[in-house]
Design a protein around this motif. Structure first.
Motif, PDB file in Angstrom:
ATOM      1  N   GLU A  43      -7.588  11.088  12.980  1.00 44.41           N
ATOM      2  CA  GLU A  43      -7.510  11.752  11.514  1.00 44.41           C
ATOM      3  C   GLU A  43      -7.511  10.693  10.677  1.00 44.41           C
ATOM      4  O   GLU A  43      -8.364  10.504   9.436  1.00 44.41           O
ATOM      5  CB  GLU A  43      -6.633  12.611  11.384  1.00 44.41           C
ATOM      6  CG  GLU A  43      -6.907  13.373  10.027  1.00 44.41           C
ATOM      7  CD  GLU A  43      -5.826  14.696   9.652  1.00 44.41           C
ATOM      8  OE1 GLU A  43      -5.174  15.160  10.737  1.00 44.41           O
ATOM      9  OE2 GLU A  43      -5.680  14.905   8.651  1.00 44.41           O
ATOM     10  N   GLY A  70       0.824   6.739  -8.020  1.00 47.42           N
ATOM     11  CA  GLY A  70       1.766   7.731  -7.245  1.00 47.42           C
ATOM     12  C   GLY A  70       1.076   9.226  -6.952  1.00 47.42           C
ATOM     13  O   GLY A  70       1.657   9.894  -6.138  1.00 47.42           O
ATOM     14  N   GLN A  71      -0.267   9.435  -7.358  1.00 47.27           N
ATOM     15  CA  GLN A  71      -0.754  10.773  -7.502  1.00 47.27           C
ATOM     16  C   GLN A  71      -2.033  10.553  -6.213  1.00 47.27           C
ATOM     17  O   GLN A  71      -2.734   9.630  -6.611  1.00 47.27           O
ATOM     18  CB  GLN A  71      -1.344  11.403  -8.361  1.00 47.27           C
ATOM     19  CG  GLN A  71      -0.304  11.539  -9.523  1.00 47.27           C
ATOM     20  CD  GLN A  71       0.542  13.019  -9.162  1.00 47.27           C
ATOM     21  OE1 GLN A  71      -0.045  13.724  -8.402  1.00 47.27           O
ATOM     22  NE2 GLN A  71       1.492  13.235  -9.927  1.00 47.27           N
ATOM     23  N   SER A  72      -2.170  11.400  -5.209  1.00 51.65           N
ATOM     24  CA  SER A  72      -2.998  11.085  -4.236  1.00 51.65           C
ATOM     25  C   SER A  72      -4.443  11.227  -4.870  1.00 51.65           C
ATOM     26  O   SER A  72      -5.450  10.893  -4.631  1.00 51.65           O
ATOM     27  CB  SER A  72      -3.055  12.284  -3.276  1.00 51.65           C
ATOM     28  OG  SER A  72      -1.745  12.538  -2.776  1.00 51.65           O
ATOM     29  N   MET A 129      -0.610  -2.927  -3.517  1.00 49.30           N
ATOM     30  CA  MET A 129      -0.388  -1.848  -4.693  1.00 49.30           C
ATOM     31  C   MET A 129      -0.003  -0.656  -4.350  1.00 49.30           C
ATOM     32  O   MET A 129       0.766   0.212  -4.882  1.00 49.30           O
ATOM     33  CB  MET A 129      -1.861  -1.719  -5.586  1.00 49.30           C
ATOM     34  CG  MET A 129      -1.917  -3.132  -6.292  1.00 49.30           C
ATOM     35  SD  MET A 129      -3.634  -2.920  -6.983  1.00 49.30           S
ATOM     36  CE  MET A 129      -3.334  -1.944  -8.413  1.00 49.30           C
ATOM     37  N   THR A 130      -0.333  -0.280  -3.093  1.00 55.62           N
ATOM     38  CA  THR A 130      -0.227   1.253  -2.616  1.00 55.62           C
ATOM     39  C   THR A 130       0.374   1.358  -1.292  1.00 55.62           C
ATOM     40  O   THR A 130       1.119   2.507  -0.704  1.00 55.62           O
ATOM     41  CB  THR A 130      -1.231   2.174  -2.512  1.00 55.62           C
ATOM     42  OG1 THR A 130      -2.465   1.573  -1.813  1.00 55.62           O
ATOM     43  CG2 THR A 130      -1.879   2.282  -4.067  1.00 55.62           C
ATOM     44  N   GLY A 131       0.377   0.300  -0.289  1.00 50.87           N
ATOM     45  CA  GLY A 131       0.300   0.385   1.094  1.00 50.87           C
ATOM     46  C   GLY A 131      -0.425   1.619   1.721  1.00 50.87           C
ATOM     47  O   GLY A 131       0.137   2.088   2.893  1.00 50.87           O
ATOM     48  N   PRO A 173      -0.432   7.146  -1.793  1.00 52.57           N
ATOM     49  CA  PRO A 173       0.549   8.186  -1.213  1.00 52.57           C
ATOM     50  C   PRO A 173      -0.357   9.207  -0.348  1.00 52.57           C
ATOM     51  O   PRO A 173      -1.399   9.619  -0.289  1.00 52.57           O
ATOM     52  CB  PRO A 173       0.909   9.120  -2.158  1.00 52.57           C
ATOM     53  CG  PRO A 173      -0.278   8.958  -3.398  1.00 52.57           C
ATOM     54  CD  PRO A 173      -0.824   7.677  -3.351  1.00 52.57           C
ATOM     55  N   ASP A 174       0.352   9.189   0.822  1.00 55.74           N
ATOM     56  CA  ASP A 174       0.049  10.237   1.926  1.00 55.74           C
ATOM     57  C   ASP A 174      -1.609   9.973   2.355  1.00 55.74           C
ATOM     58  O   ASP A 174      -2.255  10.810   2.483  1.00 55.74           O
ATOM     59  CB  ASP A 174       0.067  11.813   1.582  1.00 55.74           C
ATOM     60  CG  ASP A 174      -0.173  12.499   2.711  1.00 55.74           C
ATOM     61  OD1 ASP A 174       0.113  12.377   3.876  1.00 55.74           O
ATOM     62  OD2 ASP A 174      -0.712  13.777   2.512  1.00 55.74           O
ATOM     63  N   ASN A 175      -1.613   8.515   2.656  1.00 53.12           N
ATOM     64  CA  ASN A 175      -3.230   8.138   3.159  1.00 53.12           C
ATOM     65  C   ASN A 175      -4.168   7.980   2.096  1.00 53.12           C
ATOM     66  O   ASN A 175      -5.316   7.885   2.583  1.00 53.12           O
ATOM     67  CB  ASN A 175      -3.386   8.841   4.252  1.00 53.12           C
ATOM     68  CG  ASN A 175      -2.505   8.402   5.604  1.00 53.12           C
ATOM     69  OD1 ASN A 175      -2.056   7.151   5.689  1.00 53.12           O
ATOM     70  ND2 ASN A 175      -2.688   9.197   6.469  1.00 53.12           N
ATOM     71  N   GLU A 194      -5.785   4.683   2.055  1.00 54.83           N
ATOM     72  CA  GLU A 194      -5.890   4.167   3.334  1.00 54.83           C
ATOM     73  C   GLU A 194      -7.447   3.588   3.462  1.00 54.83           C
ATOM     74  O   GLU A 194      -8.018   4.367   3.276  1.00 54.83           O
ATOM     75  CB  GLU A 194      -5.503   5.057   4.444  1.00 54.83           C
ATOM     76  CG  GLU A 194      -5.212   4.392   5.924  1.00 54.83           C
ATOM     77  CD  GLU A 194      -4.369   3.270   6.010  1.00 54.83           C
ATOM     78  OE1 GLU A 194      -4.485   2.313   5.500  1.00 54.83           O
ATOM     79  OE2 GLU A 194      -3.096   3.545   6.553  1.00 54.83           O
ATOM     80  N   TYR A 219      -4.658  -3.261  10.445  1.00 55.76           N
ATOM     81  CA  TYR A 219      -3.803  -4.213  10.305  1.00 55.76           C
ATOM     82  C   TYR A 219      -2.583  -3.484  10.849  1.00 55.76           C
ATOM     83  O   TYR A 219      -1.847  -3.704  11.627  1.00 55.76           O
ATOM     84  CB  TYR A 219      -3.588  -4.502   8.777  1.00 55.76           C
ATOM     85  CG  TYR A 219      -2.208  -5.219   8.641  1.00 55.76           C
ATOM     86  CD1 TYR A 219      -2.059  -6.799   8.809  1.00 55.76           C
ATOM     87  CD2 TYR A 219      -1.173  -4.705   7.836  1.00 55.76           C
ATOM     88  CE1 TYR A 219      -0.821  -7.337   8.638  1.00 55.76           C
ATOM     89  CE2 TYR A 219       0.180  -5.237   7.645  1.00 55.76           C
ATOM     90  CZ  TYR A 219       0.163  -6.471   8.106  1.00 55.76           C
ATOM     91  OH  TYR A 219       1.268  -7.106   7.801  1.00 55.76           O
ATOM     92  N   LYS A 220      -2.181  -2.250  10.393  1.00 60.60           N
ATOM     93  CA  LYS A 220      -1.116  -1.542  10.898  1.00 60.60           C
ATOM     94  C   LYS A 220      -1.433  -1.175  12.298  1.00 60.60           C
ATOM     95  O   LYS A 220      -0.136  -1.209  12.889  1.00 60.60           O
ATOM     96  CB  LYS A 220      -1.097  -0.011   9.899  1.00 60.60           C
ATOM     97  CG  LYS A 220      -0.500  -0.089   8.934  1.00 60.60           C
ATOM     98  CD  LYS A 220      -0.387   1.195   8.208  1.00 60.60           C
ATOM     99  CE  LYS A 220      -1.236   2.251   8.213  1.00 60.60           C
ATOM    100  NZ  LYS A 220      -0.941   3.346   7.330  1.00 60.60           N
TER     101      LYS A 220
END
Lengths: 318, 442
Positions: free
Chosen positions: A91, A179-181, A263-265, A268-270, A273, A280-281
């Protein structure tokens, strides 16, 4: 008529230009002969070739091999297509693919069109003004994306960021941009769109300089206005440059990474991504190198397919 | 032209041969007639406290020199690695099978994990200590390095998370801080609300009672989620349990500090670590009165960002006892080919982990010793805040030691972010997390 006949009979078709078929052993012999004859040139090429083989070709081939293995420190195991099955069942991969596709679909056309428009506006200017704008728009290209991302992170800051400050002037409530999806990915897309596509502008300017003035003069005589000339002369003749830039920026967009990690890594909640961040992860956080290699191969194939489609579409009537 | 070609090929051959020899050289050393191992031990370490020349590796250099003098034929090679790069570099070195002999590792949350123990990358150090010697270590610190009843590292330090309270803001609002730093959830909630205020009367809140952040690999907020008895995984690590009623209530309680009680800023649950700390510690901001932090923040608030603060426990809920999340740092030994070297490496690790060394680390570097005897020497006799935090080391619970913990953590933290940004309720988010986590637990 006679002249035409002569012309037709002397026209050489592409088929005629093909070299005569030779047996492979003879071609091989010719290659060796050629190499022997120009050995000093090949010696000069050798260092680059060795470096290319060591740091590009070998890792690429090794990644392909690795994608069929489960990497373990004490010896990898061949697992066939399991990594590829995991990739398509994952997923996280699908979310990353969707996010990357959206990022690319918006930023690439926007960057190309904006570069074309900006270059068209700069081109008629005098030399000094042109050089000034050329440098100004190219500056972000030579600036590290890490620095740019840090600045934009500040601009998106909820408490004292520039954007919320501006919203405040109009009485609009602050937005938690990163910070918001619902807003995080769009915040990154807006950032990418607003960073001038310096390479594109420079290349368009160079290509515009190569367009013959006589075409514009002829169009003027025929009564064409500036916009018509832009649509019917400039854009069609810049097609090879556009093709190159579309390919370049599509590949770059599919490989978006620095902005994400800075900036976001991916959160939030992928929500932000992307494929390369996920690879990389998988590789360097989870140390699942086989799976990361399979993800890389899939990304390579996606880019390849997109590139071929774009190449064919844009090259169609050349 | 021929000599150019010959010279070029000769130089190329020499370079390639030299490279090959270097690559094939091993540093396994050898044993002398008495069976004593001689050779080089490679140790990685990060910067610690500086000496007068600002050398932050002087402690290890001095210990290495002492050890070399006492053990003829053994050389200690120190590789300096910034802490921020330690995880990545260790991960890459493991992947490339070129690991050091010793490295400082918090096994609960780093590049080195239980998975690597299973793969034989890490040596057991079970035979280094007698049972009596092991009794000197805190039980939770040994647990962190124990796998299948074998010890895989020497605990060196324990880290805890605690609440840091800005006493100036308490005073400004006339709010009493909790006695002995102990409080219930209701008391904490009241305090957070009282500390949320509009200083300049412009109708906007200038100071909030509480804030923290939610980010993969960081656990400042998590002790709140344990307050009513919740925990992320069942004890046998087979089930996801953060969607249990007690965990969901605790998560929602903390998120509601922002959503319902307006006692926390919009950034509560964001991912900006530096920004969150600045809001509490930076003299020019000080917009948040209470935040939970790991031990480093105490030292930072004592030196870099001088703040009038106290250390308090996390509030107690239905669980009725204080719980905090902690980590254990220590030395681990990577896989060795020779028994002689394994023995020598173990001996040097022990040399770095004595009561005196852990006491020195505590007083100079600001860690909480993993040895009871070092803690008994009272390293924080003159540092009230650190002493208070040290008391909490016995309340530390470790994170679940599941081989897939990093992925599980990523899922949970991602879903927690959606609770704190108001997109989902705690129940919805944790139910979604359950589906994803259970796939990893199977």
């Amino acid at each position: 008529m006679e002249g035409n006949k002569t012309l037709a009979s002397t026209t050489v078709s592409n088929r005629d230009l093909k070299p005569p078929n030779k047996p492979i052993y003879q071609m091989k012999r010719n290659i060796w002969k050629e190499m022997k004859k120009n050995y000093s040139s090949y010696l000069f090429l050798l260092p680059k070739l060795v470096l290319f083989s060591l740091f590009i070709a070998f890792p690429v081939v090794w990644a392909l091999v690795l994608s069929f293995q489960e990497y373990r420190v004490n010896g990898s195991i061949f697992i066939g297509l399991d990594n590829y099955i995991s990739v398509f069942k994952s997923e996280a991969f699908m979310i990353a693919l969707k996010n990357t596709a959206l990022f690319t679909a918006v930023t690439v056309p926007f960057n190309i069109i904006s570069a074309l428009v900006v270059a068209s506006l700069i081109f008629p200017l005098g030399k000094i003004s042109q050089n000034f704008f050329r440098s100004a728009f190219y500056l972000p290209t030579v600036t590290s994306m890490v620095i740019i991302a840090m600045v934009w992170r500040w601009m998106y800051n909820y408490d004292f960021g520039l954007f919320n400050h501006i919203l405040g002037w109009f009485g609009i409530e602050s937005i938690n941009w990163l910070g918001q999806s619902s807003t995080a990915l769009w915040a990154l897309i807006i950032m990418q769109c607003l960073i001038p596509f310096g390479v594109g502008i420079i290349m368009y300017l160079a290509s515009m300089g190569a367009i013959s003035n006589t075409l514009y003069e002829a169009a003027t005589i025929d009564g064409a206005g500036a916009i018509k000339k832009w649509f019917y002369i400039t854009i069609p003749l810049l097609k090879p440059t556009t093709l190159y830039l579309v390919l370049l920026s599509t590949i770059g967009s599919f490989q978006v990474f620095t902005q994400i990690i800075m900036m976001t890594g991916g959160g939030p909640d992928n929500a932000t991504e992307t494929l390369v961040h996920l690879i990389y992860k998988t590789g360097f956080r989870d140390f699942e190198f086989g799976l990361a290699a399979a993800q890389s191969v899939v990304l390579f194939l996606i880019i390849l397919v997109f590139s071929v489609i774009q190449f064919r579409m844009l090259r169609h009537d050349e | 032209m021929k000599w150019v070609k010959r010279s070029f090929l000769s130089i190329l051959s020499v370079v390639l041969l030299a490279g090959l020899l270097v690559a094939c050289t091993d540093d396994e050393g050898s044993s002398d007639d008495d069976g004593n191992w001689t050779g080089t031990i490679t140790i990685w370490d990060g910067p610690r406290w500086p000496d007068e020349d600002d050398n932050k590796y002087h402690w290890l250099e001095a210990k290495a020199a002492e050890y070399e003098e006492e053990n003829e034929g053994i050389e200690i090679e120190i590789v300096q690695v910034p802490w921020a790069e330690m995880g990545d570099k260790l991960g890459v070195s493991i992947a490339g099978q070129s690991w050091p002999d010793i490295a400082p590792v918090d096994i609960s949350g780093s590049a080195v994990s239980i998975d690597h123990i299973e793969q034989g990358v890490i040596e057991s150090v079970d035979d280094l200590f007698t049972d009596e010697e092991l009794d000197d270590f805190y039980e939770n610190s040994l647990e962190a390095y124990t796998f299948n009843d074998q010890l895989y590292g020497i605990p060196n330090s324990i880290t805890v998370h605690s609440m840091l309270l800005n006493l100036d803001l308490f005073e400004e609002q006339g709010v009493e801080p909790p006695a002995d730093g102990k409080w219930t959830w209701d008391e904490f909630l009241n305090t957070a609300q009282e500390l949320t205020f509009d200083r300049d009367g412009d109708g906007e809140t200038d100071v909030y009672g509480f804030s923290t952040y939610i980010l993969e690999g960081y656990y400042e907020a998590w002790p709140f989620f344990y307050k009513d008895g919740g925990q992320p995984l069942s004890d046998d690590l087979s089930e996801f349990t953060f969607n249990s009623p007690e965990a969901v209530k605790a998560i929602q309680d903390l998120a509601d500090l922002k959503h319902e009680h307006d006692a926390a800023p919009e950034t509560l649950g964001g991912n900006d670590v530096g920004g969150t700390f600045q809001a509490w510690a930076n003299e020019e901001q000080r917009t948040v009165a209470m935040q939970p932090w790991a031990t480093w923040a105490i030292q930072s608030a004592q030196s870099e960002y001088p703040t009038n603060f106290m250390v308090a426990e996390y509030p107690i809920g239905e669980r009725s006892e204080h719980v905090t999340i902690g980590g254990v740092g220590g030395w681990i030994m990577f896989s060795q080919d020779s028994d002689g070297k394994r023995e020598a490496v173990g001996d040097f690790m022990k040399y770095l982990s004595t009561t005196e060394e852990q006491y020195t680390m505590a007083t100079e570097y600001g860690i909480f010793p993993a040895r009871k005897s070092s803690a008994d020497m009272d390293p924080y006799a003159e540092n009230e805040q650190m002493a208070r935090a040290q008391e909490m080391t016995s309340d530390v619970v470790m994170l679940p030691r599941h081989p897939e913990w990093k992925k599980i953590d990523e899922i949970i933290q991602g879903k927690l972010q959606t609770v704190f940004n108001g997109e989902k309720t705690a129940q919805e988010a944790m139910d979604e997390a359950q589906e994803l986590v259970n796939d990893l637990l199977e």
